[in-house]
Design a protein around this motif. Structure first.
Motif, short mmCIF file in Angstrom:
data_model
loop_
_atom_site.label_atom_id
_atom_site.label_comp_id
_atom_site.label_asym_id
_atom_site.label_seq_id
_atom_site.Cartn_x
_atom_site.Cartn_y
_atom_site.Cartn_z
N GLY A 99 -11.90 -6.25 -13.54
CA GLY A 99 -13.13 -6.88 -13.11
C GLY A 99 -14.09 -7.07 -14.26
O GLY A 99 -13.77 -6.79 -15.42
N ILE A 136 -7.23 -1.91 -11.74
CA ILE A 136 -8.41 -2.60 -11.25
C ILE A 136 -9.02 -3.39 -12.40
O ILE A 136 -9.38 -2.83 -13.43
N TYR A 145 -6.05 -3.05 -3.35
CA TYR A 145 -5.22 -2.71 -4.50
C TYR A 145 -4.12 -1.75 -4.07
O TYR A 145 -4.33 -0.90 -3.20
N TYR A 202 -14.67 -8.26 -9.03
CA TYR A 202 -13.32 -7.70 -9.05
C TYR A 202 -12.34 -8.77 -8.59
O TYR A 202 -12.67 -9.58 -7.73
#
Length: 131
Positions: A86, A84, A78, A73
């Motif tokens: 990754g 997000i 965050y 990630y």
């Protein structure tokens, strides 16, 4: 309105086991009629600063000699509005994968010691098939 001397040390929060609420209570006293009382919730957000070090996360899980998966990630912390981003790398696959799912889980903690309880709630997920 400006309410002086009112401490708002926690942000508004509504969870499974606990809620932190702030509200304005208005009460109108009338001479010959019963009083009118109304309350209205006020949401409190305490803006924070971004952590100075927000290093990427890299972890590996697996079954010995059968399956090794590596998760990466971009950062550790965050904002609620962040996306997000990754990668999932399959380093070793010696078994048939029929289904894989990745989920973001919200964990709520309340109490200390013996009274400590943890509630985890799934907040969404994605599924995928394997071949």
């Amino acid at each position: 309105f400006n309410f002086r001397g009112v401490e708002k040390i926690h942000e508004s929060y509504h969870g499974r086991n606990v809620s932190v609420k702030y509200f304005v209570l208005v009460s109108v006293q009338r001479q010959w009629l019963p009083p009118i009382t109304q309350e209205h919730e006020v949401l409190v957000q305490i803006p924070g600063v971004e952590p100075p070090v927000n290093e990427p996360i890299k972890m590996e899980v697996g079954i010995e000699d059968c399956l090794h998966i590596e998760f990466e990630y971009e950062k550790r912390c965050y904002h609620l509005r962040d996306v997000i981003v990754g990668k999932i790398n399959f380093l070793l696959v010696r078994i048939k994968i029929k289904h894989m799912e990745l989920a973001v889980i919200r964990r709520e903690t309340s109490g200390e010691g013996v009274a400590h309880s943890v509630a985890a709630m799934g907040q969404g997920g994605g599924g995928g098939g394997g071949g």
